[in-house]
Design an enzyme around this catalytic site. Structure first.
Site, mmCIF file in Angstrom:
data_model
loop_
_atom_site.group_PDB
_atom_site.id
_atom_site.type_symbol
_atom_site.label_atom_id
_atom_site.label_comp_id
_atom_site.label_asym_id
_atom_site.label_seq_id
_atom_site.Cartn_x
_atom_site.Cartn_y
_atom_site.Cartn_z
ATOM 1 N N GLU A 106 0.816 -1.213 0.000
ATOM 2 C CA GLU A 106 0.000 0.000 0.000
ATOM 3 C C GLU A 106 0.854 1.270 0.000
ATOM 4 O O GLU A 106 0.362 2.354 0.329
ATOM 5 C CB GLU A 106 -0.931 0.019 1.217
ATOM 6 C CG GLU A 106 -2.032 -1.021 1.181
ATOM 7 C CD GLU A 106 -3.065 -0.797 0.091
ATOM 8 O OE1 GLU A 106 -2.876 0.102 -0.754
ATOM 9 O OE2 GLU A 106 -4.064 -1.538 0.082
ATOM 10 N N TYR A 119 -10.469 21.244 23.969
ATOM 11 C CA TYR A 119 -10.398 20.133 24.919
ATOM 12 C C TYR A 119 -9.005 20.028 25.533
ATOM 13 O O TYR A 119 -7.997 20.011 24.830
ATOM 14 C CB TYR A 119 -10.743 18.822 24.210
ATOM 15 C CG TYR A 119 -10.763 17.622 25.130
ATOM 16 C CD1 TYR A 119 -11.809 17.428 26.016
ATOM 17 C CD2 TYR A 119 -9.728 16.693 25.118
ATOM 18 C CE1 TYR A 119 -11.841 16.325 26.865
ATOM 19 C CE2 TYR A 119 -9.746 15.587 25.956
ATOM 20 C CZ TYR A 119 -10.807 15.423 26.826
ATOM 21 O OH TYR A 119 -10.829 14.344 27.670
ATOM 22 N N TYR A 152 -20.728 12.507 18.797
ATOM 23 C CA TYR A 152 -20.096 13.811 18.585
ATOM 24 C C TYR A 152 -18.623 13.721 18.207
ATOM 25 O O TYR A 152 -18.040 14.672 17.656
ATOM 26 C CB TYR A 152 -20.274 14.714 19.801
ATOM 27 C CG TYR A 152 -19.550 14.270 21.054
ATOM 28 C CD1 TYR A 152 -18.191 14.523 21.223
ATOM 29 C CD2 TYR A 152 -20.220 13.628 22.083
ATOM 30 C CE1 TYR A 152 -17.517 14.134 22.369
ATOM 31 C CE2 TYR A 152 -19.563 13.226 23.232
ATOM 32 C CZ TYR A 152 -18.221 13.489 23.373
ATOM 33 O OH TYR A 152 -17.553 13.098 24.509
ATOM 34 N N HIS A 166 -3.132 2.449 8.438
ATOM 35 C CA HIS A 166 -4.137 1.768 7.609
ATOM 36 C C HIS A 166 -4.428 0.411 8.225
ATOM 37 O O HIS A 166 -3.507 -0.356 8.518
ATOM 38 C CB HIS A 166 -3.604 1.596 6.183
ATOM 39 C CG HIS A 166 -4.381 0.608 5.361
ATOM 40 N ND1 HIS A 166 -5.748 0.654 5.225
ATOM 41 C CD2 HIS A 166 -3.969 -0.468 4.633
ATOM 42 C CE1 HIS A 166 -6.154 -0.338 4.442
ATOM 43 N NE2 HIS A 166 -5.084 -1.044 4.084
ATOM 44 N N HIS A 170 -7.476 -3.080 8.703
ATOM 45 C CA HIS A 170 -8.623 -3.837 8.195
ATOM 46 C C HIS A 170 -9.599 -4.096 9.343
ATOM 47 O O HIS A 170 -10.153 -5.194 9.462
ATOM 48 C CB HIS A 170 -8.161 -5.155 7.580
ATOM 49 C CG HIS A 170 -7.323 -4.990 6.356
ATOM 50 N ND1 HIS A 170 -6.718 -6.061 5.722
ATOM 51 C CD2 HIS A 170 -6.973 -3.891 5.632
ATOM 52 C CE1 HIS A 170 -6.037 -5.629 4.666
ATOM 53 N NE2 HIS A 170 -6.177 -4.318 4.595
ATOM 54 N N HIS A 220 -12.686 -2.914 2.360
ATOM 55 C CA HIS A 220 -11.238 -2.978 2.561
ATOM 56 C C HIS A 220 -10.821 -2.627 3.987
ATOM 57 O O HIS A 220 -10.248 -3.447 4.683
ATOM 58 C CB HIS A 220 -10.563 -2.037 1.553
ATOM 59 C CG HIS A 220 -9.071 -2.108 1.540
ATOM 60 N ND1 HIS A 220 -8.329 -1.737 0.438
ATOM 61 C CD2 HIS A 220 -8.166 -2.459 2.487
ATOM 62 C CE1 HIS A 220 -7.030 -1.906 0.705
ATOM 63 N NE2 HIS A 220 -6.919 -2.332 1.945
#
Length: 227
Positions: free
Chosen positions: A82, A217, A121, A100, A102, A162
Site C-alpha cells: 500500500e 479540549y 459527537y 491503515h 482492516h 477494505h
C-alpha cells in the site's frame, strides 16, 4: 541536523512505528500481516512497514525508508504493497503519520453505506461525517485517488470492502483516530441492528458545536484561574 542527530531521529521514529504497528495487531485492528503504518521523518523520508513481515518480528535492523518518489533510501526490505496510498497522502497533505487497518466493524460499515452516519459527537474530531472511498484494488493509484477524495476535509476515511485510513501529526494521533473510527462504526452497527428502531443522528449544527468544544479540549480557558 547532524548525521548523528538524523540517525537518532530515524531510530526513534522506527521504534515508534513498530510499537504502533504492534498495537494495531494487539488491539484487533489487523490480522496477520494486513494493514500498514508509516511516519514521515526529516521532510522527505518516509518510514514504512515492510511487506509480509509479522509485526512481532520487526526489530531495529529492519528499518525501511523511502523517498516521496517511492525509491528506497533506507534498508533492504520490500515496502508495504500500500505504499502508493501512503505516499499520495503525504504528497497531498501535511500528514506526518498514517495508519491503515482492516478493522472488522469499520470494514463492515464500508460495505453498507457511502458515509458513516454521525451517531456520536466524536465524528467532529475527524472533520465531519466519515466518507467511504469507492472500492479499488489494493496497492493501486486508483485506490490512492479514491482515498484522497474521501479524505478531503477529514482526517480519516473508510475504504469500501477494505478497511480504514487515518492520518495525523504523530503516530499516536493517527492511531487514536483509527481506534475512534472503529469504535464509532461498532456503535452504529450495534444501534442500527435493533429491530424496529433507527439510530438518532446528530445535525450539522450539533457537530459544529462539538467541533468548537473539541478544539479547546484539555486547554485551560483564558479567564480561568491558574491550576
Amino acid at each position: 541536523m547532524t548525521a548523528q542527530a538524523h540517525g537518532d531521529a530515524i531510530e526513534q521514529a522506527w521504534r515508534d512505528l513498530v510499537a504502533t504497528a504492534r498495537r494495531t495487531a494487539a488491539e484487533g485492528l489487523v490480522v496477520g500481516t494486513s494493514g500498514n503504518v508509516s511516519v514521515r521523518v526529516d521532510g522527505d523520508v518516509v518510514l514504512v512497514t515492510p511487506s509480509g513481515v509479522p509485526y512481532d518480528r520487526l526489530g531495529p535492523g529492519d528499518v525501511l525508508g523511502v523517498g516521496l518518489d517511492g525509491e528506497r533510501v533506507i534498508g533492504s526490505g520490500v515496502p508495504t504493497s500500500e505504499l502508493p496510498l501512503h505516499l499520495a497522502l503525504y504528497r497531498a497533505t501535511g500528514a506526518r503519520a498514517v495508519v491503515h487497518t482492516h478493522a472488522v466493524h469499520a470494514t463492515a460499515v464500508s460495505t453498507l453505506v457511502s458515509e458513516l452516519p454521525p451517531v456520536h459527537y466524536m465524528t467532529a474530531a475527524l472533520g465531519g461525517p466519515v466518507r467511504v472511498a469507492p472500492y479499488a484494488l489494493y496497492g493501486t493509484a486508483e485506490l490512492a485517488r479514491n482515498m484522497l477524495a474521501a479524505l478531503r476535509g477529514r482526517t480519516a476515511c473508510l475504504l469500501a470492502n477494505h478497511g480504514t485510513v487515518a492520518h495525523g501529526d504523530t503516530l499516536d494521533q493517527a492511531y487514536d483516530r483509527t481506534a475512534q473510527l472503529e469504535w464509532m462504526c461498532r456503535l452504529w452497527l450495534t444501534a442500527s441492528s435493533v429491530p424496529g428502531r433507527t439510530p438518532a443522528l446528530l445535525s450539522d449544527s450539533q457537530l459544529a458545536d462539538a467541533a468548537g468544544r473539541l478544539r479547546d479540549y484539555g486547554r485551560r480557558p483564558p479567564d480561568a484561574p491558574p491550576a
